[in-house]
Design a protein around this motif. Structure first.
Motif, mmCIF file in Angstrom:
data_model
loop_
_atom_site.group_PDB
_atom_site.id
_atom_site.type_symbol
_atom_site.label_atom_id
_atom_site.label_comp_id
_atom_site.label_asym_id
_atom_site.label_seq_id
_atom_site.Cartn_x
_atom_site.Cartn_y
_atom_site.Cartn_z
ATOM 1 N N VAL A 104 82.140 129.021 7.512
ATOM 2 C CA VAL A 104 81.847 129.871 8.682
ATOM 3 C C VAL A 104 82.901 129.644 9.759
ATOM 4 O O VAL A 104 83.410 130.601 10.349
ATOM 5 C CB VAL A 104 80.426 129.585 9.227
ATOM 6 C CG1 VAL A 104 80.207 130.253 10.568
ATOM 7 C CG2 VAL A 104 79.376 130.040 8.225
ATOM 8 N N ALA B 231 80.730 119.434 9.859
ATOM 9 C CA ALA B 231 81.788 120.324 9.372
ATOM 10 C C ALA B 231 83.014 120.252 10.282
ATOM 11 O O ALA B 231 84.148 120.224 9.792
ATOM 12 C CB ALA B 231 81.277 121.757 9.275
ATOM 13 N N GLN C 264 79.501 124.984 3.573
ATOM 14 C CA GLN C 264 79.092 126.310 4.057
ATOM 15 C C GLN C 264 79.387 126.450 5.548
ATOM 16 O O GLN C 264 79.875 127.494 5.992
ATOM 17 C CB GLN C 264 77.613 126.550 3.793
ATOM 18 C CG GLN C 264 77.299 126.767 2.345
ATOM 19 C CD GLN C 264 75.813 126.931 2.085
ATOM 20 O OE1 GLN C 264 74.977 126.570 2.905
ATOM 21 N NE2 GLN C 264 75.483 127.475 0.931
ATOM 22 N N HIS C 265 79.103 125.418 6.316
ATOM 23 C CA HIS C 265 79.396 125.465 7.751
ATOM 24 C C HIS C 265 80.905 125.500 8.002
ATOM 25 O O HIS C 265 81.371 126.200 8.902
ATOM 26 C CB HIS C 265 78.744 124.282 8.478
ATOM 27 C CG HIS C 265 77.286 124.486 8.719
ATOM 28 N ND1 HIS C 265 76.791 125.009 9.895
ATOM 29 C CD2 HIS C 265 76.215 124.266 7.933
ATOM 30 C CE1 HIS C 265 75.478 125.081 9.826
ATOM 31 N NE2 HIS C 265 75.105 124.643 8.637
ATOM 32 N N ALA D 32 70.766 122.135 11.168
ATOM 33 C CA ALA D 32 71.897 123.053 11.341
ATOM 34 C C ALA D 32 72.926 122.523 12.347
ATOM 35 O O ALA D 32 74.132 122.541 12.056
ATOM 36 C CB ALA D 32 71.405 124.440 11.728
ATOM 37 N N LEU E 216 74.841 119.605 10.798
ATOM 38 C CA LEU E 216 75.721 120.085 9.727
ATOM 39 C C LEU E 216 76.970 120.735 10.305
ATOM 40 O O LEU E 216 78.072 120.537 9.791
ATOM 41 C CB LEU E 216 74.978 121.058 8.822
ATOM 42 C CG LEU E 216 73.875 120.443 7.963
ATOM 43 C CD1 LEU E 216 73.056 121.540 7.298
ATOM 44 C CD2 LEU E 216 74.438 119.474 6.945
ATOM 45 N N ARG E 217 76.803 121.504 11.379
ATOM 46 C CA ARG E 217 77.965 122.137 12.012
ATOM 47 C C ARG E 217 78.887 121.075 12.603
ATOM 48 O O ARG E 217 80.109 121.144 12.466
ATOM 49 C CB ARG E 217 77.499 123.119 13.087
ATOM 50 C CG ARG E 217 78.607 123.898 13.769
ATOM 51 C CD ARG E 217 79.461 124.746 12.816
ATOM 52 N NE ARG E 217 78.694 125.642 11.984
ATOM 53 C CZ ARG E 217 78.463 126.919 12.245
ATOM 54 N NH1 ARG E 217 78.968 127.469 13.325
ATOM 55 N NH2 ARG E 217 77.758 127.647 11.417
#
Length: 88
Positions: free
Chosen positions: A28, A71, A24-25, A64, A67-68
Motif C-alpha cells: 500500500v 511496514a 500487504q501494508h 492495523a 502493521l503499518r
C-alpha cells in the motif's frame, strides 16, 4: 524503530503470517507515496500524530496501526534509509 520496529522485525522471522500482513501494508505504501527518506519520514510523522490523537497504544497482538508502522520500519531497513545505520 526502537519502540516497535526492532521487536516486530525480529518477530517476522518467526511468524509467516506477520510477514504477509506487513508485506500487504508495504505494498500500500509503495503504491501511495514515493519511497525516499524524506517522504517516508513525513508519512511516518503524520501517521504517528494521528495515532497519538486517537490515543492508540501498541498492544501484544498486531493490529492495523502496528502493521503499518512495522511496514514503515521494514521498508526503511530494506531501502537502507537509516542515516549511517543509526536507529530511527
Amino acid at each position: 524503530m526502537n519502540a516497535l520496529g526492532d521487536a516486530q522485525l525480529a518477530r517476522m522471522g518467526r511468524d509467516p503470517g506477520l510477514v504477509a500482513a506487513v508485506d500487504q501494508h508495504a505494498a500500500v505504501l509503495r503504491d501511495a507515496i514515493p519511497l525516499d527518506r524524506e517522504t517516508l519520514g513525513d508519512y511516518l510523522l503524520g501517521f504517528l500524530d494521528e495515532l497519538r490523537h486517537r490515543g492508540w497504544v501498541f498492544g501484544d497482538e498486531p493490529d492495523a496501526p502496528s502493521l503499518r508502522l512495522t511496514a514503515v520500519c521494514w521498508l526503511t531497513r530494506e531501502l537502507d534509509l537509516l542515516e549511517d545505520g543509526l536507529a530511527a
